[in-house]
Design a protein around this motif. Structure first.
Motif, short mmCIF file in Angstrom:
data_model
loop_
_atom_site.label_atom_id
_atom_site.label_comp_id
_atom_site.label_asym_id
_atom_site.label_seq_id
_atom_site.Cartn_x
_atom_site.Cartn_y
_atom_site.Cartn_z
N TYR A 31 -3.05 8.26 8.49
CA TYR A 31 -3.15 7.11 7.59
C TYR A 31 -1.99 6.12 7.75
O TYR A 31 -1.80 5.26 6.90
N VAL B 175 -2.83 4.20 -2.37
CA VAL B 175 -3.88 4.39 -1.37
C VAL B 175 -4.32 5.85 -1.30
O VAL B 175 -5.52 6.14 -1.17
N GLN C 76 -2.82 2.50 7.22
CA GLN C 76 -3.33 2.10 5.91
C GLN C 76 -2.26 2.14 4.82
O GLN C 76 -2.51 1.71 3.70
N ARG D 138 0.86 -1.19 0.00
CA ARG D 138 0.00 0.00 0.00
C ARG D 138 0.89 1.24 0.00
O ARG D 138 1.68 1.45 0.91
#
Length: 73
Positions: free
Chosen positions: A60, A31, A63, A5
């Motif tokens: 983030y 992402v 993620q 990611r």
């Protein structure tokens, strides 16, 4: 195996080039893009990938596996 990611910080020439390179790799997923500009004024080529203010990047961290810095010199 899951995709790597990726987040991009900066969307000038370098950022656009990194975006294009990511799209060529099946094991990578873009992402988000982070910018110092107003995110609503940044039109990226990757559909459905959000653009955020660079100040929001720490939110983030769970993620994104790799953050690629594409800032100017």
């Amino acid at each position: 195996m899951s995709n790597i990611r990726i987040g991009i910080v900066g969307y000038g020439n370098l950022g656009r080039g990194v975006e294009a390179a990511i799209s060529q790799n099946a094991d990578m997923e873009l992402v988000a893009v982070f910018t110092r500009r107003d995110p609503s004024t940044v039109a990226i080529k990757s559909a459905y990938v959000p653009v955020y203010l660079v100040d929001d990047a720490p939110k983030y961290k769970e993620q994104i596996d790799v953050m690629i810095l594409c800032g100017g010199s």
